[in-house]
Scaffold this motif. Structure first.
Motif, mmCIF file in Angstrom:
data_model
loop_
_atom_site.group_PDB
_atom_site.id
_atom_site.type_symbol
_atom_site.label_atom_id
_atom_site.label_comp_id
_atom_site.label_asym_id
_atom_site.label_seq_id
_atom_site.Cartn_x
_atom_site.Cartn_y
_atom_site.Cartn_z
ATOM 1 N N MET A 1 0.818 -1.205 0.000
ATOM 2 C CA MET A 1 0.000 0.000 0.000
ATOM 3 C C MET A 1 0.857 1.263 0.000
ATOM 4 N N GLY A 2 1.996 1.210 0.686
ATOM 5 C CA GLY A 2 2.888 2.366 0.693
ATOM 6 C C GLY A 2 3.427 2.677 -0.684
ATOM 7 N N HIS A 3 3.876 1.628 -1.402
ATOM 8 C CA HIS A 3 4.332 1.819 -2.788
ATOM 9 C C HIS A 3 3.217 2.409 -3.632
ATOM 10 N N ILE B 1 0.433 5.107 5.116
ATOM 11 C CA ILE B 1 -0.892 4.503 5.020
ATOM 12 C C ILE B 1 -1.140 3.633 6.249
ATOM 13 N N ARG B 2 -2.245 3.891 6.915
ATOM 14 C CA ARG B 2 -2.658 3.078 8.060
ATOM 15 C C ARG B 2 -4.046 2.521 7.804
ATOM 16 N N ASP B 3 -4.516 1.621 8.672
ATOM 17 C CA ASP B 3 -5.854 1.076 8.462
ATOM 18 C C ASP B 3 -6.904 2.086 8.912
ATOM 19 N N SER B 4 -8.168 1.717 8.809
ATOM 20 C CA SER B 4 -9.250 2.664 9.073
ATOM 21 C C SER B 4 -9.285 3.118 10.526
ATOM 22 N N GLU B 5 -8.634 2.358 11.427
ATOM 23 C CA GLU B 5 -8.593 2.724 12.840
ATOM 24 C C GLU B 5 -7.308 3.472 13.208
ATOM 25 N N ASN C 1 -4.055 -6.748 9.386
ATOM 26 C CA ASN C 1 -4.780 -5.618 8.782
ATOM 27 C C ASN C 1 -4.133 -5.131 7.492
ATOM 28 N N VAL C 2 -3.229 -5.937 6.936
ATOM 29 C CA VAL C 2 -2.565 -5.549 5.695
ATOM 30 C C VAL C 2 -3.522 -5.670 4.521
ATOM 31 N N LEU C 3 -3.527 -4.652 3.678
ATOM 32 C CA LEU C 3 -4.291 -4.699 2.435
ATOM 33 C C LEU C 3 -3.310 -4.747 1.266
ATOM 34 N N ASP C 4 -3.580 -5.611 0.316
ATOM 35 C CA ASP C 4 -2.766 -5.702 -0.894
ATOM 36 C C ASP C 4 -3.443 -4.856 -1.964
ATOM 37 N N PRO C 5 -2.751 -3.840 -2.506
ATOM 38 C CA PRO C 5 -3.394 -2.986 -3.511
ATOM 39 C C PRO C 5 -3.911 -3.763 -4.718
ATOM 40 N N LEU C 6 -3.231 -4.864 -5.070
ATOM 41 C CA LEU C 6 -3.684 -5.652 -6.221
ATOM 42 C C LEU C 6 -4.993 -6.364 -5.917
ATOM 43 N N LEU D 1 -8.217 -14.701 0.563
ATOM 44 C CA LEU D 1 -7.765 -13.606 1.414
ATOM 45 C C LEU D 1 -7.331 -14.120 2.782
ATOM 46 N N VAL D 2 -8.122 -15.016 3.350
ATOM 47 C CA VAL D 2 -7.773 -15.598 4.656
ATOM 48 C C VAL D 2 -6.442 -16.333 4.560
ATOM 49 N N LYS D 3 -6.266 -17.092 3.501
ATOM 50 C CA LYS D 3 -5.023 -17.859 3.323
ATOM 51 C C LYS D 3 -3.821 -16.923 3.221
ATOM 52 N N LYS D 4 -3.974 -15.832 2.461
ATOM 53 C CA LYS D 4 -2.885 -14.862 2.310
ATOM 54 C C LYS D 4 -2.500 -14.250 3.650
ATOM 55 N N ARG D 5 -3.508 -13.947 4.455
ATOM 56 C CA ARG D 5 -3.244 -13.231 5.705
ATOM 57 C C ARG D 5 -2.683 -14.125 6.804
ATOM 58 N N THR D 6 -2.908 -15.402 6.717
ATOM 59 C CA THR D 6 -2.490 -16.272 7.819
ATOM 60 C C THR D 6 -1.310 -17.166 7.457
ATOM 61 N N THR D 7 -0.822 -17.071 6.225
ATOM 62 C CA THR D 7 0.322 -17.879 5.801
ATOM 63 C C THR D 7 1.623 -17.117 6.041
ATOM 64 N N GLY D 8 2.618 -17.829 6.541
ATOM 65 C CA GLY D 8 3.944 -17.227 6.698
ATOM 66 C C GLY D 8 4.065 -16.267 7.858
ATOM 67 N N LEU D 9 3.146 -16.345 8.834
ATOM 68 C CA LEU D 9 3.248 -15.472 10.000
ATOM 69 C C LEU D 9 4.430 -15.893 10.879
ATOM 70 N N MET D 10 5.170 -14.901 11.373
ATOM 71 C CA MET D 10 6.269 -15.218 12.289
ATOM 72 C C MET D 10 5.724 -15.779 13.600
ATOM 73 N N GLN D 11 4.483 -15.413 13.941
ATOM 74 C CA GLN D 11 3.840 -15.942 15.143
ATOM 75 C C GLN D 11 2.590 -16.721 14.705
ATOM 76 N N PRO D 12 2.741 -18.015 14.421
ATOM 77 C CA PRO D 12 1.618 -18.813 13.898
ATOM 78 C C PRO D 12 0.404 -18.796 14.808
ATOM 79 N N GLU D 13 0.616 -18.588 16.114
ATOM 80 C CA GLU D 13 -0.522 -18.586 17.040
ATOM 81 C C GLU D 13 -1.483 -17.430 16.754
#
Length: 922
Positions: A48-50, A516-520, A530-535, A546-558
């Motif tokens: 989003m910053g780019h 760029i920050r989220d709505s809050e 809360n990351v949004l992908d511009p694409l 979308l769920v898969k993108k947001r929860t894959t590769g997290l440094m903290q899987p919990e």
């Protein structure tokens, strides 16, 4: 023309057309205008910053291109040393290999292969954003030309004594075995401990207590410091301490850095492993004892019992040994910022190593002056202070990195370790007259990525050669960037540009945008979900993906279940495809001069509706003008008041937009053209045009005038909007331009609209504003009294001036058509009017007799039912707000919103009750 707006059908097509036609290349005859893209990492993907930053740069580029400037938006990518090396090393690891198995030369070849095959993701994504960069001159920080520039700069600075090699403290990554810049360090608060340790006096007379968050570093302590004015310890200054677990004695010293109110007021000093301690160590000429290896294990400088232990294992052992000796006073939970490498995620260590440095102070002096005397202007101006704060306190810059991918330092060493700097080994031998039999070894380190980036404004234009492009486009016009790299990139470009371009600044203005920050207002991060992908916003994405993108590769899987729940709640249907133009317009409308930019999905949906409105308006215009005379023939043309009004209003809009561009108020420019397009052109002028085009009484000349105004005003609006929403405006311009008498292959190269004073028509603006207020007044009464829009209304007028009567006579047909009036009757000011609904235009009263227009009993029943419905909801909310458990426990913003709802409901009830009173009086 297609009935519906489908961005996916037009965006890719038009970008390919523009790029293939070479429209992005500099070709104007006016003054040069140049923007340098902050080079994204070659490993990067669009975030989003780019997308936000690139949108702003493209808006400026398209605007100045349409202004006739010789416009260059210079594009390129950064080789991203550590990030790129990490990508390729991971690929090798999957094959069971490391870079050491390949050797340096073969590994670097492997990285180049990866770059050619997979390194273009972000440049493809830039195209999807509509970025009109000059792809023909795309650069890469490791290409031959930029590599030549890097060597030339390094060698000159070295020869002038502004680059040197020395042992200093750096941020050390124990995974990648390299120094890191501060920008590559992520420091977030984590839970830790504060250990209180007792240090005995060497003479056996007592002890001091120190507190530390890294007990293992005490093995490298060389002093304990107290504040010189601290009455508790003044008498101890100079006394010696037996450093526990070692056979060393260390002094108690006095230094004003120490905060007497923190902890015990005594600070252990480990100059080789803490940046503040390092500075104290230099002031007091303390020994620098490094106790760590490059992979953060305890080395031979520590007692044998700890040698070879990992730092965190050593920490536990040191604490246990202090406890055995009775020297562990207490352990307290403590939150502290933990520095981690942004790529490895490893906890970093301050580490004493030999590195290459740039002597920054002499370069900073002219760079400071350039901002002070106004040759470079920060926008907003308050960022000057941030710049000065950094520059006046500038320290020497560590430019060496212990990796293989990057610009290898052009220095060679003989067997005695003497250094020689030059373009190549052959150049060094010739330059220093070194015989062939003398063995030379090149420095293993590469340069910090920021070193080559600091040369970007002139290296991309051909330096060190004196090219025509360099002479034309340097200094560049404006730098668009975020506040977080004012020092790391902006300041260094100013220093290097002025040093190597004869004192010329690299850019005249620096526009600092927010983040760029989220709505809050929260920072977007994967760990928060809360990351949004511009694409995804452009192309759309279903919920499961979308769920898969947001929860894959997290440094903290919990965190995954929490993020999945939040995502499903917020995006129950996934994300719709909004298209690039809607996203770009959202960014522009949010680009105020503040630091934080809250991205609200409701805004992008609104701007998608705006694009749709523009499409439908164009379709109406095209259907009413295609194949008809739009004033291009020699036949007479007659302009109505509405035609003259919209033409006049356009002049004010063009002036306003131009002013906002000059002051970098993208938000105000976007909102001005949005409001005019939606409210004045679409909502009013198109309706006015129907009265002429569909009315039986309009002459051919009047219809020609309205058709001409329709297409010309729309064509002008499309050009005004083009920098913000390039795809839809190009598509629609192709339909409208021929009808407006415009020639050319693309809207991109059309002139940006300029106000013409002779087209300002004050009378038309005043008359049409009166007409609008008249029509709005009647429509308001219809809405309040629930009178059907199709119902023709009788209107009584009272207290009107002669001017009001003239205007009514002039615009009677237009008013009757749009307000749906049956007849209008003037009353004397003394006449008693029947019971009517009333509104005012100035002092003139517009009265609509209600008898016979509404079913009195049915309307009273409807209003009573509406009041009852609101009252029930109002009662629930009032009870809720009277409950202390809610008002004291709920977040303040939620409570405020509920109170606002109560106020709105109370106001609505009052309005409905007033309406009932009017109806009862009929």
């Amino acid at each position: 023309m297609e009935k519906t707006y489908a961005p996916q059908d037009i965006e890719k097509h038009w970008y390919q057309q523009w790029e293939q036609a070479g429209y992005f290349a500099p070709n104007g005859q006016g003054e040069p205008y140049c923007i340098m893209i902050p080079p994204p990492n070659v490993t990067g993907t669009l975030h989003m910053g780019h997308a936000f930053q690139d949108t702003l740069m493209d808006i400026l580029t398209r605007y100045h291109r349409m202004q006739g400037h010789n416009t260059l938006w210079q594009v390129g990518t950064d080789h991203a040393g550590i990030a790129t090396q990490m990508v390729v090393e991971r690929q090798l690891a999957q094959q069971g290999k490391s870079r050491h198995d390949l050797g340096r030369e073969a590994f670097v070849e492997k990285v180049w292969e990866w770059k050619e095959q997979s390194g273009g993701t972000i440049t493809r994504q830039l195209r999807s954003m509509g970025a009109s960069v000059d792809w023909a001159t795309e650069r890469f920080t490791m290409d031959d030309g930029l590599s030549d520039a890097v060597k030339a700069v390094f060698i000159q600075l070295y020869e002038e004594g502004l680059i040197y090699r020395g042992k200093r403290l750096v941020n050390w990554d124990p995974v990648f075995h390299t120094a890191l810049s501060d920008l590559e360090v992520n420091a977030e608060e984590e839970n830790g401990f504060l250990w209180h340790l007792r240090y005995p006096f060497a003479d056996g007379s007592g002890s001091l207590v120190v507190a530390t968050t890294r007990p293992e570093t005490m093995l490298g302590d060389t002093a304990v410091a107290v504040h010189p004015e601290d009455e508790r310890y003044k008498h101890l200054i100079g006394k010696m301490i037996d450093l526990p677990l070692t056979d060393r004695k260390i002094p108690i010293i006095a230094d004003e850095y120490v905060d007497p109110s923190f902890g015990s007021g005594c600070v252990k000093i480990t100059p080789a492993h803490d940046f503040n301690d390092y500075r104290i160590g230099q002031r007091h000429q303390l020994p620098m004892i490094n106790i760590l290896t490059i992979d953060a294990k305890i080395n031979e400088n520590a007692p044998k019992a700890y040698q070879g232990l990992d730092r965190f294992v050593a920490r536990k052992q040191v604490v246990a040994d202090f406890e055995k000796l009775g020297l562990l006073v207490e352990v307290k939970p403590h939150k502290l910022p933990i520095p981690r490498g942004d790529r490895s995620g490893a906890v970093l260590e301050p580490f004493l190593t030999d590195q290459w440095y740039v002597k920054a102070a002499p370069l900073a002096e002219p760079a400071i002056k350039a901002v002070e005397d106004g040759r470079i202007k920060f926008i907003p101006e308050n960022w000057n202070k941030t710049y000065y704060d950094w520059m006046y306190k500038i320290e020497d810059w560590c430019i060496s990195r212990q990796i293989w991918w990057g610009h290898r330092i052009p220095a060679w060493y003989d067997a005695n370790g003497k250094e020689y700097v030059g373009n190549s080994e052959a150049d060094v031998r010739k330059k220093y007259n070194i015989p062939a039999e003398t063995v030379l070894t090149q420095d293993e380190d590469v340069l910090d990525t920021w070193f080559s980036s600091a040369l970007w404004p002139f290296s991309t234009l051909g330096f060190p050669e004196k090219t025509e492009r360099l002479a034309t486009f340097y200094p560049t016009s404006v730098l668009v960037t975020g506040f977080d790299i004012i020092f790391f990139w902006v300041a260094r470009m100013i220093m290097m540009g002025m040093k190597f371009m004869d004192g010329q600044v690299p850019f005249r203005e620096v526009y600092i945008h927010g983040l760029i920050r989220d709505s809050e207002g929260q920072k977007m991060s994967k760990s928060k979900g809360n990351v949004l992908d511009p694409l995804d916003l452009i192309n759309g994405i279903d919920l499961e993906t979308l769920v898969k993108k947001r929860t894959t590769g997290l440094m903290q899987p919990e965190m995954a279940p929490k993020i999945e729940k939040r995502t499903r709640q917020e995006y129950a249907n996934g994300i719709s495809a909004f298209g690039t133009d809607a996203l770009r317009f959202t960014f522009a409308a949010l680009a105020s001069t503040g630091r934080d930019i809250r991205f609200d999905m409701g805004r992008i949906e609104g701007y998608r509706n705006f694009c749709n409105k523009l499409w439908n308006a164009t379709r109406y215009v095209w259907m009413n003008t295609d194949g008809k005379d739009t004033g291009l023939s020699d036949a007479p043309v007659e302009l109505s008041f509405a035609d003259r009004w919209v033409i006049s209003r356009l002049q004010a809009l063009e002036t306003e937009v131009q002013q906002h561009f000059t002051s970098y108020r993208f938000d105000l420019a976007a909102n001005a053209v949005y409001d005019f397009t939606w409210n004045e052109y679409c909502d009013w002028y198109l309706e006015f045009s129907k009265a002429v085009l569909q009315g039986a009484d309009a002459s051919e000349a009047a219809q020609r005038g309205t058709r001409r105004t329709l297409v010309r005003a729309l064509e002008t609006l499309l050009r005004l909007l083009h920098p913000f929403i390039p795809f839809i405006t190009e598509e629609l311009w192709q339909k409208i331009a021929p009808l407006a008498g415009k020639t050319g292959n693309t809207i991109m190269l059309q002139p940006y609209p300029q106000a013409q004073a002779e087209k300002v028509d004050t009378q038309a603006e005043q008359d049409i504003e009166w007409v609008k207020q008249f029509i709005l007044g009647v429509r308001r009464i219809r809405a309040e009294m629930d009178i059907a829009p199709s119902k023709l209304l009788p209107v009584l007028l009272q207290n009107g001036t002669a001017n009001d009567q003239t205007r009514l006579n002039t615009h009677q047909g237009l008013i009757s058509s749009l307000a749906r009036l049956e007849k209008t009757t003037w009353l004397a000011s003394t006449d008693n009017a029947p019971e009517s609904a009333m509104t005012l235009v100035g002092d003139m009263r517009i009265l609509i007799p209600l008898a016979g227009l509404i079913d009195k009993d049915a309307e009273l029943k409807r209003l009573a039912k509406e009041i009852e419905k609101i009252a029930k909801e109002l009662d629930k909310l009032t009870t809720k707000l009277n409950n202390p458990q809610f008002t004291e426990r709920a977040p303040a913003d939620i409570v405020a919103k509920e109170r606002q709802r109560v106020a709105e409901m109370q106001s609505a009830v009052q309005e409905l009750e007033a309406q009932m009173e009017k109806i009862r009086a009929i």
